[in-house]
Design a protein around this motif. Structure first.
Motif, short mmCIF file in Angstrom:
data_model
loop_
_atom_site.label_atom_id
_atom_site.label_comp_id
_atom_site.label_asym_id
_atom_site.label_seq_id
_atom_site.Cartn_x
_atom_site.Cartn_y
_atom_site.Cartn_z
N MET A 1 0.85 -1.20 0.00
CA MET A 1 0.00 0.00 0.00
C MET A 1 0.88 1.25 0.00
O MET A 1 1.82 1.37 0.79
N GLU B 1 -2.42 6.10 0.40
CA GLU B 1 -3.64 5.28 0.45
C GLU B 1 -4.16 5.09 1.87
O GLU B 1 -5.34 4.82 2.07
N LYS B 2 -3.28 5.23 2.84
CA LYS B 2 -3.70 5.06 4.24
C LYS B 2 -4.69 6.14 4.66
O LYS B 2 -5.43 5.97 5.62
N ASN B 3 -4.69 7.27 3.94
CA ASN B 3 -5.57 8.39 4.29
C ASN B 3 -6.84 8.45 3.43
O ASN B 3 -7.61 9.40 3.54
N VAL B 4 -7.02 7.46 2.58
CA VAL B 4 -8.21 7.43 1.73
C VAL B 4 -9.40 6.94 2.54
O VAL B 4 -9.33 5.92 3.24
N ARG B 5 -10.49 7.66 2.46
CA ARG B 5 -11.71 7.24 3.17
C ARG B 5 -12.28 6.01 2.49
O ARG B 5 -12.54 6.01 1.28
N GLN B 6 -12.49 4.96 3.25
CA GLN B 6 -12.99 3.70 2.71
C GLN B 6 -14.51 3.63 2.89
O GLN B 6 -15.01 3.66 4.00
N VAL B 7 -15.22 3.59 1.78
CA VAL B 7 -16.68 3.47 1.84
C VAL B 7 -17.14 2.44 0.81
O VAL B 7 -16.47 2.21 -0.20
N ILE B 8 -18.28 1.85 1.08
CA ILE B 8 -18.92 0.96 0.10
C ILE B 8 -19.95 1.80 -0.63
O ILE B 8 -20.93 2.26 -0.03
N ASP C 1 -22.09 6.31 6.42
CA ASP C 1 -20.68 5.90 6.42
C ASP C 1 -19.79 7.01 5.84
O ASP C 1 -18.71 7.29 6.38
#
Length: 352
Positions: free
Chosen positions: A1, A5-12, A118
């Motif tokens: 990674m 990418e660690k700061n990208v908001r993860q959403v479905i 979310d």
């Protein structure tokens, strides 16, 4: 990674209904109106001075707001407009749902609600519908950070009487209650008369269904002036120019043609009631729809099989592979000709 990418908001993300491309397709999967917009819409678009396109649109969309206010006999200060009701509800989430307590909405409902929650990092809890897919107001009589539900509900098409809607509002006056009325024109009872009675109520509508304007993306909301003012502050902090010139002009033309509006709504309701009988004769159970779609389950043939068989025949309906509703289909009401083709295909599938 990668480190960023660690700061990208993860959403479905929300999954909309399929938009098939081609000819000879019967599209009954996204609850669009089967009829064209009011004739005045075409004239309004044709008469637009394209020189205006070089200028930003009115941030307040005053012409459209005034037309909506005149139609519903409310103050313009009680109206918020946006790019479809999704935009309006999204702004409402940002504006009102900031409590440490979770917001509440049904477990079977518009599947964008949990996506917004979310995305905006709003705590939420889902409240189960009863076995008849009805909302039980008493389930919402507890501390929360806000309430939202559609009426009629989607995808179940079940409508809650206004007296029961008021129970929910009455018991939650310390938070904002949002009633999403995307389908109310097809037989539901609107909560609009309660806006002056409860300062915590927001009623959301759309031009996408009964006004046949899904492609123009026009949504609006009614509420207490303080609620609307708060939403505008958030909107103008995010994007002042959300509605374009063409949408504003088209929206005014659409809402001013009352006769056309009533005629297409009546057609859809008539076709819907006939469709209930035709589907039941084919072995389906349908909820008592007050929307422009049916929520149906066959007694013997699995919904997923019917969905796939219809799709192979270029007939698209909506199938949700989710708990409690994975044996149901959501079927948009089309023209009488489209519905006859659906019945014929269903008879082949079921008998086969």
């Amino acid at each position: 990674m990668n480190s960023w990418e660690k700061n990208v908001r993860q959403v479905i993300p929300y999954t909309p209904g399929e938009q098939p491309v081609g000819t000879d397709i019967i599209k009954l999967n996204t609850n669009e109106c089967p009829y064209p917009p009011a004739p005045g819409v075409k004239r309004a678009i044709k008469d637009i001075d394209t020189e205006m396109f070089r200028l930003y649109p009115d941030p307040e969309a005053k012409k459209l707001v005034d037309a909506i206010a005149d139609y519903y006999n409310v103050s313009p200060e009680q109206i918020f407009v946006g790019v479809g009701s999704d935009d309006v509800i999204g702004m409402a989430f940002l504006t009102f749902f900031n409590s440490e307590r979770p917001i509440l909405f049904p477990d079977i409902t518009y599947s964008f609600y949990d996506v917004w929650a979310d995305l905006f990092q709003v705590k939420y809890e889902t409240i189960p519908l009863n076995d008849k897919f009805e909302i039980n107001p008493q389930d919402y009589f507890r501390k929360n950070g806000g309430v939202i539900f559609p009426n009629p509900n989607a995808p179940t098409a079940v409508s809650l009487p206004l007296s029961r809607v008021e129970e929910i509002i009455q018991q939650n006056q310390d938070v904002v209650v949002i009633v999403d009325e995307a389908y109310v024109d097809f037989g539901g009872e609107s909560a609009l008369p309660l806006v002056d009675k409860y300062d915590n109520l927001l009623v959301v509508r759309t031009f996408s269904k009964s006004r046949a304007m899904a492609g123009m993306r026009i949504g609006y909301a009614f509420g207490n002036e303080k609620l609307i003012s708060a939403m505008k502050a958030v909107k103008f902090s995010y994007n002042s120019y959300t509605m374009n010139q063409a949408a504003i002009c088209a929206g005014v033309a659409a809402i001013q043609d009352e006769n056309y509006f009533q005629s297409i709504v009546s057609k859809i309701i008539s076709t819907r009631e006939q469709a209930k009988k035709r589907l039941e004769a084919l072995g389906f159970r349908c909820t008592d729809s007050k929307a422009n779609f049916l929520f149906a389950s066959h007694r013997f043939v699995p919904a997923e099989k019917i969905f796939n068989e219809l799709k192979s025949r270029q007939i698209y309906v909506r199938y949700f592979k989710k708990p409690r509703i994975d044996n149901y289909l959501r079927i948009t009401i089309g023209t009488d000709k489209e519905m006859e083709a659906l019945y014929e295909a269903l008879e082949e599938i079921i008998n086969g």
